[in-house]
Design an enzyme around this catalytic site. Sequence first.
Site, PDB file in Angstrom:
ATOM      1  N   LYS A 127      45.986  43.626  48.479  1.00  0.00           N
ATOM      2  CA  LYS A 127      45.474  44.384  47.332  1.00  0.00           C
ATOM      3  C   LYS A 127      45.522  45.876  47.640  1.00  0.00           C
ATOM      4  CE  LYS A 127      41.431  44.604  44.271  1.00  0.00           C
ATOM      5  NZ  LYS A 127      40.080  44.051  43.995  1.00  0.00           N
ATOM      6  N   SER A 174      36.126  39.803  41.221  1.00  0.00           N
ATOM      7  CA  SER A 174      37.506  40.285  41.208  1.00  0.00           C
ATOM      8  C   SER A 174      38.500  39.438  41.987  1.00  0.00           C
ATOM      9  CB  SER A 174      37.556  41.733  41.723  1.00  0.00           C
ATOM     10  OG  SER A 174      36.969  42.598  40.790  1.00  0.00           O
ATOM     11  N   SER A 203      39.696  42.483  39.422  1.00  0.00           N
ATOM     12  CA  SER A 203      40.608  43.583  39.618  1.00  0.00           C
ATOM     13  C   SER A 203      41.742  43.252  40.597  1.00  0.00           C
ATOM     14  CB  SER A 203      39.837  44.811  40.149  1.00  0.00           C
ATOM     15  OG  SER A 203      39.230  44.516  41.391  1.00  0.00           O
TER      16      SER A 203
END
Length: 512
Positions: free
Chosen positions: A109, A208, A184
Amino acid sequence: MPEEKNTSGIYTSRAVDLPTTQQLREISADLGFNLTDDQLEQHKENMKGIEQQYQMLEELVEPTLEVKFPRTPGQKPKPEENPYNAWARCLDIKGSEDGKLRGKTVAIKDNIAVAGVPMTNGSKTFEGYIPEFDATVVTRVLEAGGRILGKAVCEDLCFTSNSFTSISGPVTNPRDNTRTTGGSSSGCAALVSGGVVDLAIGGDQGGSIRVPSSWCGIVGLKPTYGLVPYSGACSIETTIDHLGPMAKTVDDCALLLEVLAGHDGFDPRQREMDIPEYTKLIDCGVKGLKIGFVEEGFAICESDVVNVVKATAEVWRKAGATVEDTSIPMHTYGKPISSTQATEGTYLQGFIGANIGNKGFYPNSMLEHFKKHVKLRPYDLPPTYQSMCLWGEYTKRNYQSKHYGKAQNLTIALTAAYDKALETYDVIVMPTLPYKAPKLPDVDAKLSVLLDEASSFTTNTFPFDATGHPAISINAGFSEGLPIGVMIVGRHYDDVMILRVAKALERNLTKT
């Protein structure tokens, strides 16, 4: 900057300049001290000693996170190289020749530092930032033989649970490219679901990891708070920060957790403990276990979500578990408690890794870059973050941020409520999300619509970031061709149990 000799007679840059009397006069007025010039001069004289201490501090070399494996900065992907618009940057970093992750490809990420590789955190406010350190989880993946293929798109400052806010554009769902992946950790979920990589490391402060895992039909684990080191990743609020594994199967999720977990000496969220071999402990089934379905977790869910998730009860019963409905009334208050903690806490801490008041690694270059950019270009902040700032400053000015303290105190009660249920049940269960992946919003959608769609669906996921219980989302089935996730929650540091229960569901669902 002026130079001066240090104790070795070598000229060095001065750490800080002493303030002028005029600067002190302005600060005194702003703080309401109203000191006289004579008093200010006496303060200024005393500050000479403080300035010298800063100089001594400047000359020391601070400990930092290691960089162990060679790499290039990579490159931005071409459209044809970027399915689902999920890559922020393409790389090829090869780790050890041997290890538990040998042969596995991994996405990281883009809120997690990879040394020498440009990092965006999904935001204009990070443009131009290149970290000089590897996050602990990156080092552990490479030491275990993993191959990092790139940085996965994340939402703008990771401040939404949907997938339409990143500076690189919306991330589309591999199941239906008109729909959101959730966020996210949006790019991570899309890349795993689409079969581009085997594994991904996501972050979770309100859901997330679990939100996009649910809507993309993969396995996503938010581990027990502090089990996986957060060192070298962008923080949102230190009491809710989690990093964790995302994969297509429970086995791969357990494997990656086995590599990532454990004390690193840099993260104040952690405690020293022995890390079990998760992969060897999750195949013993659910015979004799007790599973509680939390009534409040189904309250606002659409009927097809309720039906698909409740059908898992019979799968577990046939595998030998006792499954019962249970009530945790405090769960209804879980999101108000946890979102207050996150919203006001993020604003008070100054965002991204400030870590104020805690022992541990401070990603200073990251922090300095962000704060400098925001000071110069605050309009580059996403609407979701601007909303948080407006509310945070309002409550700070008018209520002295007292509700943050109340939310932290109520988290103790919320934790106790879940712990009480987990005295009776080995795990508790509810839908990950109240509905299936929605359509991505129109490009001309109103601000109010975008803000509402940012995280209005995190009623079940958000509370467990505040309480720190381990929680995993695994696909329970489909409705209209779209995945529906079931969330399994366990006792603190009993991540083995939720993996075990998830594995039993995964194994037995394939037989039905």
